[in-house]
Scaffold this motif. Structure first.
Motif, PDB file in Angstrom:
ATOM      1  N   THR A  27    -106.395  40.010   2.988  1.00 49.45           N
ATOM      2  CA  THR A  27    -106.824  38.781   2.558  1.00 49.45           C
ATOM      3  C   THR A  27    -108.135  38.867   2.467  1.00 49.45           C
ATOM      4  OG1 THR A  27    -106.653  38.621   4.985  1.00 49.45           O
ATOM      5  CG2 THR A  27    -105.052  37.583   3.441  1.00 49.45           C
ATOM      6  N   HIS A  28    -108.757  38.700   1.227  1.00 50.55           N
ATOM      7  CA  HIS A  28    -110.329  39.107   0.818  1.00 50.55           C
ATOM      8  C   HIS A  28    -111.251  37.879   1.500  1.00 50.55           C
ATOM      9  CE1 HIS A  28    -108.768  42.480  -1.252  1.00 50.55           C
ATOM     10  NE2 HIS A  28    -108.028  41.643  -2.062  1.00 50.55           N
ATOM     11  N   ASP A  29    -110.782  36.615   1.483  1.00 48.14           N
ATOM     12  CA  ASP A  29    -111.865  35.457   1.642  1.00 48.14           C
ATOM     13  C   ASP A  29    -111.781  35.003   3.085  1.00 48.14           C
ATOM     14  OD1 ASP A  29    -112.646  36.084  -0.952  1.00 48.14           O
ATOM     15  OD2 ASP A  29    -110.785  35.134  -1.268  1.00 48.14           O
ATOM     16  N   VAL A  30    -111.040  35.530   4.048  1.00 45.84           N
ATOM     17  CA  VAL A  30    -111.097  34.970   5.380  1.00 45.84           C
ATOM     18  C   VAL A  30    -111.892  35.402   6.331  1.00 45.84           C
ATOM     19  CG1 VAL A  30    -108.388  34.401   5.270  1.00 45.84           C
ATOM     20  CG2 VAL A  30    -109.364  36.535   6.300  1.00 45.84           C
ATOM     21  N   PRO A  31    -112.545  34.799   7.269  1.00 45.19           N
ATOM     22  CA  PRO A  31    -113.747  35.583   8.137  1.00 45.19           C
ATOM     23  C   PRO A  31    -112.879  36.859   8.570  1.00 45.19           C
ATOM     24  CG  PRO A  31    -113.162  33.244   8.843  1.00 45.19           C
ATOM     25  CD  PRO A  31    -112.073  33.396   7.564  1.00 45.19           C
ATOM     26  N   TYR A  32    -114.044  37.826   8.870  1.00 41.47           N
ATOM     27  CA  TYR A  32    -113.572  39.099   9.316  1.00 41.47           C
ATOM     28  C   TYR A  32    -112.468  39.989   8.317  1.00 41.47           C
ATOM     29  CZ  TYR A  32    -115.808  36.805  13.406  1.00 41.47           C
ATOM     30  OH  TYR A  32    -116.570  36.116  14.227  1.00 41.47           O
TER      31      TYR A  32
ATOM     32  N   TYR B 214    -105.868  47.310  12.234  1.00 41.85           N
ATOM     33  CA  TYR B 214    -107.340  47.190  12.484  1.00 41.85           C
ATOM     34  C   TYR B 214    -108.145  48.272  11.633  1.00 41.85           C
ATOM     35  CZ  TYR B 214    -107.061  43.052  15.081  1.00 41.85           C
ATOM     36  OH  TYR B 214    -106.522  41.718  15.604  1.00 41.85           O
ATOM     37  N   LYS B 215    -109.135  47.845  10.904  1.00 43.64           N
ATOM     38  CA  LYS B 215    -109.916  49.174  10.279  1.00 43.64           C
ATOM     39  C   LYS B 215    -111.098  49.402  10.799  1.00 43.64           C
ATOM     40  CE  LYS B 215    -109.890  47.194   6.244  1.00 43.64           C
ATOM     41  NZ  LYS B 215    -110.450  46.772   4.753  1.00 43.64           N
ATOM     42  N   LYS B 216    -111.516  48.293  11.400  1.00 42.31           N
ATOM     43  CA  LYS B 216    -112.952  48.364  12.450  1.00 42.31           C
ATOM     44  C   LYS B 216    -112.529  47.711  13.629  1.00 42.31           C
ATOM     45  CE  LYS B 216    -116.140  46.714   9.006  1.00 42.31           C
ATOM     46  NZ  LYS B 216    -117.569  45.948   8.839  1.00 42.31           N
ATOM     47  N   HIS B 217    -113.410  48.307  14.832  1.00 37.35           N
ATOM     48  CA  HIS B 217    -113.269  47.798  16.128  1.00 37.35           C
ATOM     49  C   HIS B 217    -113.879  46.496  16.360  1.00 37.35           C
ATOM     50  CE1 HIS B 217    -110.442  49.419  18.877  1.00 37.35           C
ATOM     51  NE2 HIS B 217    -110.765  50.893  18.720  1.00 37.35           N
ATOM     52  N   PRO B 218    -113.028  45.094  16.359  1.00 41.14           N
ATOM     53  CA  PRO B 218    -113.744  44.053  16.459  1.00 41.14           C
ATOM     54  C   PRO B 218    -114.122  43.770  17.892  1.00 41.14           C
ATOM     55  CG  PRO B 218    -111.438  43.369  16.107  1.00 41.14           C
ATOM     56  CD  PRO B 218    -111.723  44.965  16.091  1.00 41.14           C
ATOM     57  N   TRP B 219    -114.996  42.837  18.397  1.00 43.76           N
ATOM     58  CA  TRP B 219    -115.300  42.435  19.706  1.00 43.76           C
ATOM     59  C   TRP B 219    -114.046  41.843  20.059  1.00 43.76           C
ATOM     60  CZ3 TRP B 219    -117.628  37.280  20.807  1.00 43.76           C
ATOM     61  CH2 TRP B 219    -118.153  37.079  21.990  1.00 43.76           C
TER      62      TRP B 219
ATOM     63  N   LYS C  53    -110.933  39.804  17.978  1.00 41.72           N
ATOM     64  CA  LYS C  53    -109.706  40.555  17.965  1.00 41.72           C
ATOM     65  C   LYS C  53    -108.593  39.557  18.428  1.00 41.72           C
ATOM     66  CE  LYS C  53    -107.151  44.765  18.616  1.00 41.72           C
ATOM     67  NZ  LYS C  53    -107.263  46.068  19.264  1.00 41.72           N
ATOM     68  N   SER C  54    -108.915  39.052  19.438  1.00 41.13           N
ATOM     69  CA  SER C  54    -107.577  38.034  19.788  1.00 41.13           C
ATOM     70  C   SER C  54    -107.358  36.848  19.086  1.00 41.13           C
ATOM     71  CB  SER C  54    -107.744  37.350  21.440  1.00 41.13           C
ATOM     72  OG  SER C  54    -108.883  36.933  21.467  1.00 41.13           O
ATOM     73  N   PHE C  55    -108.664  36.357  18.366  1.00 38.67           N
ATOM     74  CA  PHE C  55    -108.754  35.276  17.045  1.00 38.67           C
ATOM     75  C   PHE C  55    -107.888  35.855  16.078  1.00 38.67           C
ATOM     76  CE2 PHE C  55    -111.700  32.805  14.354  1.00 38.67           C
ATOM     77  CZ  PHE C  55    -111.053  31.467  14.704  1.00 38.67           C
ATOM     78  N   ILE C  56    -108.337  37.042  15.505  1.00 34.79           N
ATOM     79  CA  ILE C  56    -107.697  37.347  14.254  1.00 34.79           C
ATOM     80  C   ILE C  56    -105.965  37.501  14.638  1.00 34.79           C
ATOM     81  CG2 ILE C  56    -107.131  39.479  12.882  1.00 34.79           C
ATOM     82  CD1 ILE C  56    -110.236  40.161  13.372  1.00 34.79           C
ATOM     83  N   THR C  57    -105.761  38.147  15.899  1.00 31.21           N
ATOM     84  CA  THR C  57    -104.420  38.549  16.103  1.00 31.21           C
ATOM     85  C   THR C  57    -103.319  37.208  16.180  1.00 31.21           C
ATOM     86  OG1 THR C  57    -104.927  40.290  17.218  1.00 31.21           O
ATOM     87  CG2 THR C  57    -102.905  39.704  17.871  1.00 31.21           C
ATOM     88  N   LYS C  58    -104.096  36.143  17.039  1.00 35.60           N
ATOM     89  CA  LYS C  58    -103.479  34.752  17.178  1.00 35.60           C
ATOM     90  C   LYS C  58    -103.093  34.367  16.019  1.00 35.60           C
ATOM     91  CE  LYS C  58    -104.478  30.756  19.501  1.00 35.60           C
ATOM     92  NZ  LYS C  58    -104.906  30.090  18.580  1.00 35.60           N
ATOM     93  N   ASN C  59    -104.141  34.116  14.762  1.00 35.95           N
ATOM     94  CA  ASN C  59    -104.002  33.389  13.725  1.00 35.95           C
ATOM     95  C   ASN C  59    -103.154  34.067  12.810  1.00 35.95           C
ATOM     96  OD1 ASN C  59    -105.955  31.045  13.144  1.00 35.95           O
ATOM     97  ND2 ASN C  59    -107.148  32.358  14.632  1.00 35.95           N
TER      98      ASN C  59
END
Ligand code: YK8
Length: 177
Positions: free
Chosen positions: A97-102, A132-137, A141-147
């Motif tokens: 998804t190209h236009d979402v945050p992170y 994950y391609k990069k290690h987020p904070w 990470k929990s924000f991305i995963t949850k959504n």
């Protein structure tokens, strides 16, 4: 990862593959209801590895004020060479998804298995993983995963429900329901 769909449908394996992985009326209608717009797709192309590949581009509608209203997306589908027409199909789909945050941190991998059960029945399994391609904070990470999980769960529940509708239409009056 998570297994979102695992069910036997009164639909042949071949038909299930056509419904989900060709430019079918079913998929066009489903995308319409999900407000997935401007979908375009390449045809299935043979790879050197022996598998087949196709790429889809579309715009998804997101109903989350924190994320935005739309995002373009690219989905690359690989049909594994171990697949056997009418018997067994394994497809991996990588969705960016190209236009979402992170968006540069993650992508989604969906694995679809269609297994022939009998002449008119198949089992469909859909297994999903957020990669994950990069290690987020940690918090990110929990924000991305949850959504991602909530969006994916909603999508695949809906897909399953629409397939059940399609099954009902296909078996209606066929006499072998
Ligand atoms: C395909 C996974 C994540 C994304 C979304 C973005 C979260 C952003 C996280 C920020 C909106 C059709 C999803 C669900 C959009 C829809 C995608 C679909 C269902 C807040 C940090 C689109 C399969 C597919 C794969 C991935 C899904 C996205 O065929 O939460």
């Amino acid at each position: 990862g998570r297994l979102f769909v695992n069910r036997v449908f009164h639909i042949s394996a071949e038909k299930m593959f056509d419904l989900l992985f060709t430019d079918s009326n079913f998929m066009r209608r489903f995308m319409d209801i999900r407000k997935i717009i401007g979908a375009s797709s390449t045809s299935w192309q043979r790879e050197e590895s022996g598998g087949m590949k196709r790429t889809l581009n579309f715009t998804i509608t997101i109903n989350n004020p924190l994320i935005g209203k739309f995002s373009t997306a690219t989905e690359t589908q690989t049909l594994y060479k171990e697949s056997r027409e009418g018997q067994y199909y394994m497809i991996d789909a990588e969705v960016y998804t190209h236009d979402v945050p992170y968006h540069d941190y993650f992508y989604t991998q969906n694995r679809y298995c269609i297994i022939r059960n009998s002449k008119h029945k198949c089992r469909l399994r859909i297994y999903t993983d957020v990669k994950y391609k990069k290690h987020p904070w940690g918090l990110v990470k929990s924000f991305i995963t949850k959504n991602s999980w909530s969006g994916l769960e909603d999508y695949f529940r809906h897909l399953e429900a629409e397939l059940l509708e399609e099954e009902a239409e296909l078996t209606q009056g066929s006499g072998d329901a």
